[in-house]
Design a protein around this motif. Structure first.
Motif, short mmCIF file in Angstrom:
data_model
loop_
_atom_site.label_atom_id
_atom_site.label_comp_id
_atom_site.label_asym_id
_atom_site.label_seq_id
_atom_site.Cartn_x
_atom_site.Cartn_y
_atom_site.Cartn_z
N TRP A 28 0.83 -1.20 0.00
CA TRP A 28 0.00 0.00 0.00
C TRP A 28 0.87 1.26 0.00
O TRP A 28 0.59 2.21 -0.72
N SER A 32 0.67 4.16 -2.68
CA SER A 32 0.17 5.45 -2.23
C SER A 32 1.20 6.56 -2.36
O SER A 32 0.87 7.69 -2.74
N ALA A 50 -4.87 0.59 -5.34
CA ALA A 50 -4.89 0.92 -3.91
C ALA A 50 -6.10 0.29 -3.23
O ALA A 50 -5.98 -0.23 -2.11
N ALA A 53 -5.40 -3.39 -2.82
CA ALA A 53 -4.41 -3.61 -1.76
C ALA A 53 -5.02 -3.41 -0.39
O ALA A 53 -4.77 -4.18 0.54
N ALA A 54 -5.88 -2.38 -0.26
CA ALA A 54 -6.54 -2.13 1.03
C ALA A 54 -7.44 -3.29 1.40
O ALA A 54 -7.48 -3.72 2.57
N VAL A 112 -4.80 2.75 7.13
CA VAL A 112 -3.59 1.97 6.84
C VAL A 112 -2.46 2.39 7.79
O VAL A 112 -1.64 1.56 8.19
#
Length: 443
Positions: A28, A32, A50, A53-54, A112
């Motif tokens: 992440w 990011s 993203a 991945a989250a 995150v």
């Protein structure tokens, strides 16, 4: 080709991230901070990397066998209070719809951040997290530095479109912030070619920051340089070295760059600077009238007509981490924001005090010091930029907090601390020797 390469890397890491939450955090962070999808030209440019991945990170919380524990230290508590207060100010925002949209972006980053605080435990976790942050921005530092050198400083360096660092000023401060992190990695590395490569990358980053033609970045560099000089024991020699480097860098830049930088001292005649000052007054007026500020979306002519400063004809974003928080979240939000970063600097000072003079903890001493220098760049450069919610400073906060947890756990006493393979097993001895040689004074 770039699209396929990015998708291939992403799909290869996802299964590992599902089993190990800390790997998901690294994935992440890379997506990011660096925004690699913005470097592609096809279908991958707008793919929801993203979000995917989250999703994997959250799922891994229920699958992983890795240790997950929140370090409930004062900075963490204040961070959560700040996020909670942003939710309240959004509920009472002047423009709730757009403010909720902006809050959604901030909450993704902070969620995150919270998971990173839970998942990063070992030294290798910490150092790999540093590598990802430093190289993600360092890539643009290299790219921008190369562009500055090849154009003789005549061009202007920009970041990836659609990201926090798309603006030339924002990219410059981000690049400046990672230079101390690169210096830490250079110090703990044992392979001479790796150390040389990191040193060259730091030089390219410096050229990139100057090539952005950002006045705020120049002030940030000056502030960081003063911190490094103040900490050195041999101030005369250090001052001469820093002065020579600074003069060499500035001498390379063209006269147009010097003319732009010279406007720092004559801001009254600069329309852009005066526009920012009027917007700062607007934010202060709004915060004085509303306890919760105006929410994330306050910069419009309707609000300007009510809270605007005399002579203001248009309103822009605050271009300041301090005034943007003040206008958007009121004085309570600004107090929490300032308290958070004061606690972060105090955390770094605590780490330096606990690790000073201990060979096995020399890496902690140096890391905490470089994090402080990086944050000074953020505090000064951010005073003129819209970066209050940018990931990188919060990631540095994570580094400090999880390093303190590692230190408190006492695994280093049994020789459990290991370094990443790239750094080599003798990093601690080399760093101890470097610390003894250059002997930086404690904060």
């Amino acid at each position: 080709m770039r699209d396929l390469l990015l998708v291939g890397i992403f799909l290869a890491v996802l299964p590992i991230a599902l089993r190990h939450t800390w790997i998901g955090v690294l994935l992440w962070t890379w997506l990011s901070i660096m925004n690699p999808h913005r470097l592609t030209f096809g279908f991958a440019q707008d793919a929801p990397f993203a979000a995917a991945a989250a999703g994997v990170i959250f799922l891994s919380l229920f699958i992983t066998r890795d240790k997950l524990r929140m370090p409930w230290s004062p900075p963490v508590i204040v961070l959560f209070l700040f996020v909670f207060w942003m939710c309240i100010t959004t509920a009472f925002a002047l423009d709730p719809g757009d403010s909720w949209h902006q809050l959604n972006k901030v909450l993704k980053i902070q969620l995150v951040t919270a998971i990173a605080l839970m998942a990063l435990h070992e030294r290798r976790h910490i150092e790999l997290f540093i590598w990802v942050n430093a190289l993600s921005i360092g890539f643009y530092g290299f790219k921008g530095g190369l562009y500055t050198l090849t154009t003789g400083g005549g061009g202007r360096v920009w970041g990836p479109a659609g990201s926090f660092i798309a603006d030339n000023n924002h990219l410059a401060v981000a690049v400046i912030m990672v230079i101390p992190l690169l210096n830490y990695l250079r110090t703990v590395a044992t392979h001479k070619y790796l150390r040389l490569g990191l040193l060259l990358l730091m030089v390219f980053c410096a050229f990139s920051a100057l090539g952005s033609q950002s006045r705020g970045a120049l002030l940030a560099i000056a502030a960081m340089t003063m911190v490094l000089w103040a900490r050195s024991q041999n101030k005369v020699a250090t001052g001469l070295i820093l002065a020579v480097i600074g003069v060499a860098l500035i001498a390379f830049m063209p006269s147009a760059w010097e003319d732009r930088m010279s406007t720092i001292g004559t801001y009254e005649s600069d329309g852009s600077a005066m526009g920012r000052i009027r917007t700062w007054q607007f934010c202060a007026n709004l915060a004085a009238d509303r306890l919760t500020g105006g929410g994330f979306s306050i910069y419009n002519v309707q609000n300007l007509a009510i809270w605007g400063a005399p002579g203001a004809r248009s309103v822009h974003v605050a271009h300041s981490i301090y005034f943007s928080v003040l206008g958007e979240h009121g004085y309570v939000g600004l107090l929490l924001f300032l308290l958070l970063w004061w606690l972060a600097m105090r955390q770094a000072a605590r780490l330096r005090k606990a690790s000073k003079g201990k060979a096995e903890l020399a890496w902690v001493f140096h890391l905490a010091g470089m994090c402080q220098v990086s944050l000074v760049g953020y505090f000064v450069g951010g005073a003129f930029l819209q970066l209050a919610y940018f990931d990188l400073p919060y990631n540095i906060l994570v580094i400090l907090i999880v390093t303190q947890r590692w230190l408190d756990a006492g695994g280093w006493k049994a020789g459990a601390a290991g370094s990443v393979a790239l750094a080599g097993g003798s990093a601690q001895q080399r760093l101890s020797s470097a610390t003894a040689t250059h002997q930086v004074a404690p904060s």
